[in-house]
Write a protein that holds these residues in place. Structure first.
Motif, PDB file in Angstrom:
ATOM      1  N   PHE A 264     -30.400   6.308 -14.134  1.00  0.00           N
ATOM      2  CA  PHE A 264     -30.939   5.819 -15.406  1.00  0.00           C
ATOM      3  C   PHE A 264     -29.876   5.082 -16.217  1.00  0.00           C
ATOM      4  CE2 PHE A 264     -31.567   6.858 -19.975  1.00  0.00           C
ATOM      5  CZ  PHE A 264     -32.671   6.052 -20.209  1.00  0.00           C
ATOM      6  N   ILE A 265     -28.649   5.583 -16.188  1.00  0.00           N
ATOM      7  CA  ILE A 265     -27.578   4.998 -17.004  1.00  0.00           C
ATOM      8  C   ILE A 265     -27.001   3.742 -16.362  1.00  0.00           C
ATOM      9  CG2 ILE A 265     -25.248   5.435 -17.885  1.00  0.00           C
ATOM     10  CD1 ILE A 265     -26.053   8.391 -18.133  1.00  0.00           C
ATOM     11  N   GLY A 266     -26.912   3.715 -15.027  1.00  0.00           N
ATOM     12  CA  GLY A 266     -26.234   2.625 -14.328  1.00  0.00           C
ATOM     13  C   GLY A 266     -26.622   1.235 -14.771  1.00  0.00           C
ATOM     14  N   PRO A 267     -27.939   0.884 -14.824  1.00  0.00           N
ATOM     15  CA  PRO A 267     -28.314  -0.480 -15.222  1.00  0.00           C
ATOM     16  C   PRO A 267     -27.949  -0.813 -16.668  1.00  0.00           C
ATOM     17  CG  PRO A 267     -30.131   0.636 -14.099  1.00  0.00           C
ATOM     18  CD  PRO A 267     -29.089   1.665 -14.372  1.00  0.00           C
ATOM     19  N   GLN A 268     -27.640   0.188 -17.491  1.00  0.00           N
ATOM     20  CA  GLN A 268     -27.320  -0.064 -18.896  1.00  0.00           C
ATOM     21  C   GLN A 268     -25.821  -0.249 -19.138  1.00  0.00           C
ATOM     22  OE1 GLN A 268     -29.620   2.613 -21.640  1.00  0.00           O
ATOM     23  NE2 GLN A 268     -30.199   3.647 -19.732  1.00  0.00           N
ATOM     24  N   LEU A 269     -24.979  -0.044 -18.111  1.00  0.00           N
ATOM     25  CA  LEU A 269     -23.539  -0.189 -18.278  1.00  0.00           C
ATOM     26  C   LEU A 269     -23.164  -1.650 -18.462  1.00  0.00           C
ATOM     27  CD1 LEU A 269     -22.367   2.336 -15.533  1.00  0.00           C
ATOM     28  CD2 LEU A 269     -22.393   2.705 -18.005  1.00  0.00           C
ATOM     29  N   LYS A 270     -22.149  -1.887 -19.272  1.00  0.00           N
ATOM     30  CA  LYS A 270     -21.746  -3.258 -19.587  1.00  0.00           C
ATOM     31  C   LYS A 270     -21.004  -3.911 -18.430  1.00  0.00           C
ATOM     32  CE  LYS A 270     -21.288  -2.197 -24.524  1.00  0.00           C
ATOM     33  NZ  LYS A 270     -20.329  -2.091 -25.665  1.00  0.00           N
ATOM     34  N   ASP A 271     -20.092  -3.175 -17.827  1.00  0.00           N
ATOM     35  CA  ASP A 271     -19.249  -3.746 -16.778  1.00  0.00           C
ATOM     36  C   ASP A 271     -19.891  -3.555 -15.410  1.00  0.00           C
ATOM     37  OD1 ASP A 271     -17.372  -4.393 -18.727  1.00  0.00           O
ATOM     38  OD2 ASP A 271     -16.356  -2.451 -18.525  1.00  0.00           O
ATOM     39  N   ASN A 272     -19.450  -4.393 -14.486  1.00  0.00           N
ATOM     40  CA  ASN A 272     -19.927  -4.271 -13.110  1.00  0.00           C
ATOM     41  C   ASN A 272     -19.296  -3.092 -12.381  1.00  0.00           C
ATOM     42  OD1 ASN A 272     -21.624  -6.446 -13.369  1.00  0.00           O
ATOM     43  ND2 ASN A 272     -20.160  -7.914 -12.546  1.00  0.00           N
ATOM     44  N   HIS A 273     -18.174  -2.613 -12.875  1.00  0.00           N
ATOM     45  CA  HIS A 273     -17.529  -1.435 -12.282  1.00  0.00           C
ATOM     46  C   HIS A 273     -17.047  -0.532 -13.395  1.00  0.00           C
ATOM     47  CE1 HIS A 273     -14.637   1.139 -10.190  1.00  0.00           C
ATOM     48  NE2 HIS A 273     -15.323   0.865  -9.097  1.00  0.00           N
ATOM     49  N   THR A 274     -17.512   0.706 -13.360  1.00  0.00           N
ATOM     50  CA  THR A 274     -17.168   1.677 -14.405  1.00  0.00           C
ATOM     51  C   THR A 274     -16.553   2.901 -13.768  1.00  0.00           C
ATOM     52  OG1 THR A 274     -19.014   0.919 -15.772  1.00  0.00           O
ATOM     53  CG2 THR A 274     -18.070   3.069 -16.309  1.00  0.00           C
ATOM     54  N   VAL A 325     -27.500  -0.432  -8.069  1.00  0.00           N
ATOM     55  CA  VAL A 325     -26.482   0.529  -8.535  1.00  0.00           C
ATOM     56  C   VAL A 325     -25.978   1.332  -7.347  1.00  0.00           C
ATOM     57  CG1 VAL A 325     -26.028   2.518 -10.032  1.00  0.00           C
ATOM     58  CG2 VAL A 325     -27.557   0.701 -10.811  1.00  0.00           C
ATOM     59  N   ALA A 326     -24.683   1.566  -7.314  1.00  0.00           N
ATOM     60  CA  ALA A 326     -24.075   2.472  -6.334  1.00  0.00           C
ATOM     61  C   ALA A 326     -23.033   3.313  -7.064  1.00  0.00           C
ATOM     62  CB  ALA A 326     -23.429   1.701  -5.188  1.00  0.00           C
ATOM     63  N   ALA A 327     -23.025   4.615  -6.799  1.00  0.00           N
ATOM     64  CA  ALA A 327     -22.098   5.503  -7.510  1.00  0.00           C
ATOM     65  C   ALA A 327     -21.549   6.563  -6.565  1.00  0.00           C
ATOM     66  CB  ALA A 327     -22.796   6.169  -8.694  1.00  0.00           C
ATOM     67  N   LEU A 328     -20.304   6.934  -6.800  1.00  0.00           N
ATOM     68  CA  LEU A 328     -19.631   8.026  -6.088  1.00  0.00           C
ATOM     69  C   LEU A 328     -19.219   9.057  -7.123  1.00  0.00           C
ATOM     70  CD1 LEU A 328     -18.339   9.122  -3.421  1.00  0.00           C
ATOM     71  CD2 LEU A 328     -16.253   7.924  -4.105  1.00  0.00           C
ATOM     72  N   LEU A 329     -19.804  10.254  -7.035  1.00  0.00           N
ATOM     73  CA  LEU A 329     -19.530  11.334  -7.986  1.00  0.00           C
ATOM     74  C   LEU A 329     -18.783  12.450  -7.274  1.00  0.00           C
ATOM     75  CD1 LEU A 329     -23.108  11.536  -9.556  1.00  0.00           C
ATOM     76  CD2 LEU A 329     -21.218  10.086 -10.287  1.00  0.00           C
TER      77      LEU A 329
END
Length: 739
Positions: A264-274, A325-329
């Motif tokens: 849900f948050i990923g598309p709202q982030l300003k930068d391409n990499h956070t 979106v792709a994320a590593l947690l």
């Protein structure tokens, strides 16, 4: 005269040299005009000036000039040495293509292209003249109906467009993004996990409120993606800080909630990499936006893991929402919370033995916007860093696993690609939360233990059979004590037989539980009959040798008490019968103490009775007129009873440690030896060491021998009489009388 001729010849040579030998460089002598003429060096050698240049001839010489779009390496205009190199017209002249355009350099030239959202005034793709004007995507695009979807209205802006979405839909506050439906019910906190993890309710409530605000159906106060991500991390940190969570369902709820929140948050982030990190979690999030699906590799890394995948996998093949979106947690302290539930782990069994497992890396979640992650077209690779540096060996192996929604580890769809002491590379065809499991294969001593068990229990069963026959048919020893010994041996015989046949038969589960319940009952019955023996000895000494006890009472206590305990245990926790390795009582939640508790009680009570018995015996031996024969008999009974209690007690003291996860080898052998030989020891103590029993055995053997000799004598008397036969008969009768 000679001198004059020489001078004349010299003058003639000088006159001719002016025409033949005297032409300077760049000129040549022409016989036609008999004079020096210009040499055209450019015609003689067209490549004299090199590539990207032209040659200009002069009288007696030449020079070179670079073609348009090139410049001399030393920036000369005219030259005869050096070479021409490309001039990058796009550098240093920002207005060469005009506004809203991009300059692309080529060898010796350049061309311009309009930026996304603009079009050339003459609709040229590449140009050097003209200008770029705004392209109205909302009216002029071929797919204008699909730009915002059926639930959005397209508004053109300079160089782009904006989708105004209906309530319940959002463009995630981004240009060129179609309206996507927001399912805010995904963040509805379920009742049970909320009770288990208080912080989980806060996360779900926060995400739900933000979702409703973004969809236009809730509060007008909206948080941007970075602020929302920080709040998520704060709640996660606060939730995990009080201590480790030990409930599988709670951990599953936490992992699922965080994954949904990141999507849900990923598309709202300003930068391409956070990148964001706190004491409990480390996140690496990559976002790609645009009207076309992104391509290329994705490589995200943290201190604990490294993700290798691509944008095609992250975006999926379904309807493209305008972003991926792709994320590593990486969770920093969650491995201890999920260091359990390994029942679904496959492929690590060796020599028929299941290893023990432990989580040996940080727990890592991989999140992508692709809605179909259960069967990926291309596997993802995850490199895990081990908690410790340990090389694989015959006793240690590493397994790639993921945490299921039901709260257990599974290896389905994941495999180990490579491994060394410090890291393991896993490849998986689906996404979830992953970790590396270390399988510890026990050093098996099964052959030696099985050999000792089979030989010892076989001997024990034979000796118990002799004991049962002895106590049943020897009339001279019949009584309360013999009845107790008879049923003690019967229970021990059945328990040993079941132990030999079924202790390791863990499949099927129902059969294993039945075997465990039977062992529970019969071993408890053995100790119950041993308690009755102590009571009987106490009555023999204290109640003036009135030791008679009605058999019905003995049966009620000897079999009723263990049956009652087993029924209560099965009703309270039926799945406590049977473990992964043995058909015995589980050590989880102290269920095994439904056996060891009564055993300890029996031992303590018997110790009390034996102390009283010995004390009373000592008093009677010291009296003026002791009944020595009866006292010695009771003394012998007491000694054998104490020895029997010690044998059974020592066996189950080692049994406490045997059925743990990894029992010491010595404990295994001690238990096996005592368990295997207890029947033989009971036979020795209660039969061979008893004078009455030995006499009964002697009488029995003499009867057998007498019967055989009598049959032989009867056969002899049927033959014709002779002196030899008479002598033999008299000799046999003499031998019989001697025996």
């Amino acid at each position: 005269m000679g001198f004059g001729k020489g001078l004349l010849l010299l003058g003639l040579a000088c006159a001719l040299g002016n025409h033949v030998l005297g032409c300077r460089i760049g000129l040549s002598y022409s016989k036609t005009i008999k004079d020096c003429t210009d040499v055209d060096e450019c015609s003689e050698n067209p490549s004299r000036c090199g590539s990207h240049s032209r040659c200009i001839n002069t009288i007696g010489s030449y020079y070179c000039q670079c073609l348009h779009g090139f410049i001399h390496s030393s920036k000369y205009v005219n030259f005869t040495q050096g070479q021409c190199i490309d001039t990058n017209e796009c550098i240093g002249n920002s207005s060469i293509c005009g506004s809203h355009s991009s300059c692309i350099n080529t060898i010796g030239s350049y061309y311009c292209q309009c930026q996304h959202g603009f079009i050339h005034s003459s609709k040229k793709a590449n140009f050097t003249e003209g200008q770029c004007i705004d392209f109205n995507e909302c009216t002029d695009s071929e797919n204008k109906e699909e730009l915002c979807g059926p639930n959005g209205v397209c508004n053109n802006i300079i160089g782009s467009y904006w989708c105004n979405c209906s309530n319940g839909y959002t463009n995630y506050s981004a240009e060129r993004t179609p309206c996507s439906k927001l399912d805010c019910d995904n963040f509805r906190a379920e009742k049970k996990p909320t009770q288990l993890l208080g912080g989980l309710a806060n996360i779900m409530s926060m995400m739900r409120n933000s979702c409703l605000a973004l969809s236009g159906t809730g509060s007008k106060v909206k948080l941007d993606g970075d602020a929302l991500l920080e709040k998520l991390f704060t709640e996660t940190d606060a939730m995990l800080s009080p201590g480790t969570q030990n409930i599988d369902e709670s951990v599953s709820g936490l992992l699922t909630a965080v994954e949904k929140s990141i999507l849900f948050i990923g598309p709202q982030l300003k930068d391409n990499h956070t990148k964001m990190e706190n004491n409990k979690i480390d996140a690496q999030i990559a976002v790609q936006r645009g009207t076309t699906r992104p391509t290329g590799d994705i490589r995200l890394s943290s201190e604990y893991a490294y993700l290798d995948t691509d944008w095609t996998t992250a975006a999926g093949t379904g309807k493209y929402p305008g972003f991926a979106v792709a994320a590593l947690l990486s969770y920093k302290n969650l491995e201890s919370s999920v260091n359990r539930s390994f029942e679904m782990v496959k492929g690590a069994k060796e020599n028929g033995a299941d290893p023990s497992y432990q989580v040996f890396s940080k727990v890592v979640s991989v999140v992508v916007s692709n809605p179909s992650t259960q069967k990926l077209s291309r596997s993802v690779n995850i490199t895990f860093r081990h908690l410790e540096d340990i090389e694989e060996s015959t006793n240690v192996s590493y397994i790639c696993a993921y945490w299921t929604e039901t709260g257990a580890w599974s290896t389905d769809g994941c495999s180990k690609q490579d491994s060394n002491a410090s890291r393991t590379i896993c490849t998986c065809n689906h996404l979830s939360s992953f970790a590396v499991l270390m399988a510890l294969h026990p050093i098996e001593h099964t052959y030696g233990l099985e050999l000792v068990t089979k030989i010892g229990l076989t001997i024990s069963l034979l000796c118990l059979t002799l004991c049962i026959l002895t106590f049943k048919f020897c009339r001279s020893i019949q009584g309360t004590r013999t009845t107790i010994h008879l049923h003690l041996c019967i229970c021990l015989f059945i328990a040993d037989l079941i132990f030999l046949a079924g202790i390791s038969q863990t499949k099927p589960v129902g059969g294993c539980r039945f075997v465990a319940a039977m062992l529970h009952f019969f071993f408890l019955a053995v100790f119950t009959w041993m308690l009755l023996e102590g009571v009987q000895l106490y009555r023999m000494v204290v109640l003036v040798f009135n030791a008679t006890m009605r058999p019905l009472y003995l049966y009620a206590v000897g079999y009723g008490t263990p049956l009652f305990i087993v029924i209560i245990s099965a009703c309270v926790r039926a799945n406590g019968y049977g473990t992964k390795k043995y058909c015995w009582l589980s050590t989880d939640d102290g269920f095994v103490w439904s056996f060891f508790g009564p055993v300890c009680l029996v031992i303590f009570v018997n110790v009390f009775f034996f102390i009283i018995t010995v004390w009373k015996l000592a008093q009677k031996f010291a009296s003026l007129n002791p009944d020595l024969s009866n006292l010695h008999k009771i003394k012998a009974f007491t000694v054998t009873a104490v020895a029997q209690m010690c044998i059974l007690g020592l066996m189950w003291v080692s049994g406490v440690f045997l059925f743990q996860e990894d029992p010491p080898v010595a404990v295994s052998y001690i238990f096996t030896i005592f368990n295997s030989l207890q029947g033989a020891l009971v036979f020795i103590m209660h039969c061979l060491l008893s004078k009455q029993v030995r006499e009964e055995y002697a009488n029995f053997l003499s009867c057998i021998c007498t019967s055989q000799k009598k049959r032989y004598s009867d056969l002899s008397t049927t033959n014709p009489s002779s002196s030899q036969s008479q002598g033999s008969k008299s000799g046999q009768q003499t031998g019989e009388s001697q025996i």
